[in-house]
Design an enzyme around this catalytic site. Structure first.
Site, PDB file in Angstrom:
ATOM      1  CG  HIS A  66      34.574  37.706  40.395  1.00 55.64           C
ATOM      2  ND1 HIS A  66      34.387  37.601  38.965  1.00 55.64           N
ATOM      3  CD2 HIS A  66      35.687  38.783  40.168  1.00 55.64           C
ATOM      4  CE1 HIS A  66      35.100  38.140  38.238  1.00 55.64           C
ATOM      5  NE2 HIS A  66      35.739  39.241  39.057  1.00 55.64           N
ATOM      6  CG  HIS A  96      34.908  44.241  37.720  1.00 54.05           C
ATOM      7  ND1 HIS A  96      33.991  42.998  37.875  1.00 54.05           N
ATOM      8  CD2 HIS A  96      36.362  43.553  37.489  1.00 54.05           C
ATOM      9  CE1 HIS A  96      34.768  41.799  38.263  1.00 54.05           C
ATOM     10  NE2 HIS A  96      36.086  42.297  37.798  1.00 54.05           N
ATOM     11  CG  ASP A 133      38.499  42.496  40.304  1.00 56.65           C
ATOM     12  OD1 ASP A 133      37.760  41.617  40.380  1.00 56.65           O
ATOM     13  OD2 ASP A 133      39.096  42.706  39.176  1.00 56.65           O
ATOM     14  CG  HIS A 187      43.594  40.544  40.491  1.00 52.91           C
ATOM     15  ND1 HIS A 187      42.597  40.994  41.354  1.00 52.91           N
ATOM     16  CD2 HIS A 187      43.300  40.296  39.408  1.00 52.91           C
ATOM     17  CE1 HIS A 187      41.496  40.714  40.413  1.00 52.91           C
ATOM     18  NE2 HIS A 187      41.936  40.306  39.221  1.00 52.91           N
TER      19      HIS A 187
END
Length: 306
Positions: free
Chosen positions: A78, A235, A239, A262
């Protein structure tokens, strides 16, 4: 041209997974520094950790970077998204613990503080990574891909059995203030069942209904509901920008994520840099510079909530 902050930005809060209180200070840095973390609770050069793709190590549910001495910082996505989305190219992030504070679960508190402090334009061109050909990684139904484009585009698709999320997809050009206007306030999300499972395994100890969007049986448990009808996919795009920024410079290319996370985005960067014919470093200026994330951002770009 490259940018850094006019003065240090201070943040305090809890780590999402550790639940530990942490103080973090984002300091200005000279040209061509890039972004580094420094563990204030450790000493010497062993406390310095590069915010770079090849420093990422396997971690559950977040992005974690570490140095050869074993010092690490987790949940960096973030703050990295905020730096990239604000076109802050050089920064030293001093932190007195192993995890970035979660704050409200989005990048907005970081962006607000950076806008309040302001940026300094530095006397060196931005060095970007131009994608020359398609590179892709897969894991079952999950896909992450980079392909050529004149500026950074993000295309993301998610598909959850949870009725409150379901199928969502969104495409954005990240030119100028798009990150600040469209993505920065979108919070991390999960299912109540996931929260219970994570806490049973010693994770999400700092998570609350105030710093994550929690879903259960089609309902949003977090007070105030959603900030956007498609907040979860926004979101995931946030990311992705944070994880892509670990490339070491802005990417000129189109990123597509399908159920990606991720780890897959990091695998994608490793695949990109493993093929010298797939990319080229370029100094950018003029019309190309104006298309980079964060260029020309101002306070009016922040989302307005009622």
């Amino acid at each position: 041209m490259q940018n850094t902050l006019k003065s240090p930005a201070v943040f305090t809060g809890l780590g999402l997974h550790s639940g530990e209180a942490v103080r973090m200070v984002v300091h200005p840095a000279p040209v061509d520094t890039g972004v580094w973390f420094r563990r204030a609770d450790l000493s010497g050069s062993d406390a310095l950790i590069p915010a770079r793709w090849d420093a990422v190590v396997q971690s559950k549910l977040c992005t974690l970077v570490a140095n050869p001495a074993g010092a690490s910082v987790s949940t960096i996505e973030h703050i990295m998204a905020a730096l990239a989305g604000m076109a802050i190219h050089n920064a030293l992030i001093e932190i007195d613990g192993p995890e970035v504070p979660i704050l409200d679960g989005s990048s907005e508190p970081f962006v607000q503080k950076f806008l309040e402090i302001g940026l300094v334009r530095q006397d060196a061109p931005v060095r970007a990574i131009r994608v020359l050909k398609a590179v892709e990684v897969r894991d079952g139904d999950a896909v992450a891909r980079l392909e050529p484009s004149e500026n950074l585009e993000i295309d993301f698709r998610i598909d959850f059995a949870e009725a409150g999320i379901g199928r969502q997809e969104k495409h954005l050009s990240m030119a100028n203030g798009a990150f600040v206007r469209e993505l920065c306030d979108s919070r991390t999300f999960c299912l109540q069942a996931d929260v219970d499972r994570m806490r049973a395994n010693g994770l999400a100890l700092g998570g609350t209904l105030e710093n994550a969007v929690v879903f259960e049986d089609g309902e949003v448990l977090s007070p105030g509901g959603l900030r956007h009808n498609d907040e979860p996919v926004r979101h995931k795009m946030l990311d992705a920008l944070g994880d892509l920024s670990l490339a070491g410079g802005p990417i000129l290319g189109r990123y597509t994520g399908i159920r990606a996370g991720h780890a897959m985005t990091n695998r994608l960067l490793r695949a990109l840099f493993a093929d010298p014919t797939a990319y080229r470093f370029v100094d950018v200026g003029g019309t190309t510079e104006r298309k980079l994330p964060g260029m020309g951002v101002h306070r009016g770009d922040l989302p307005i909530r009622h």
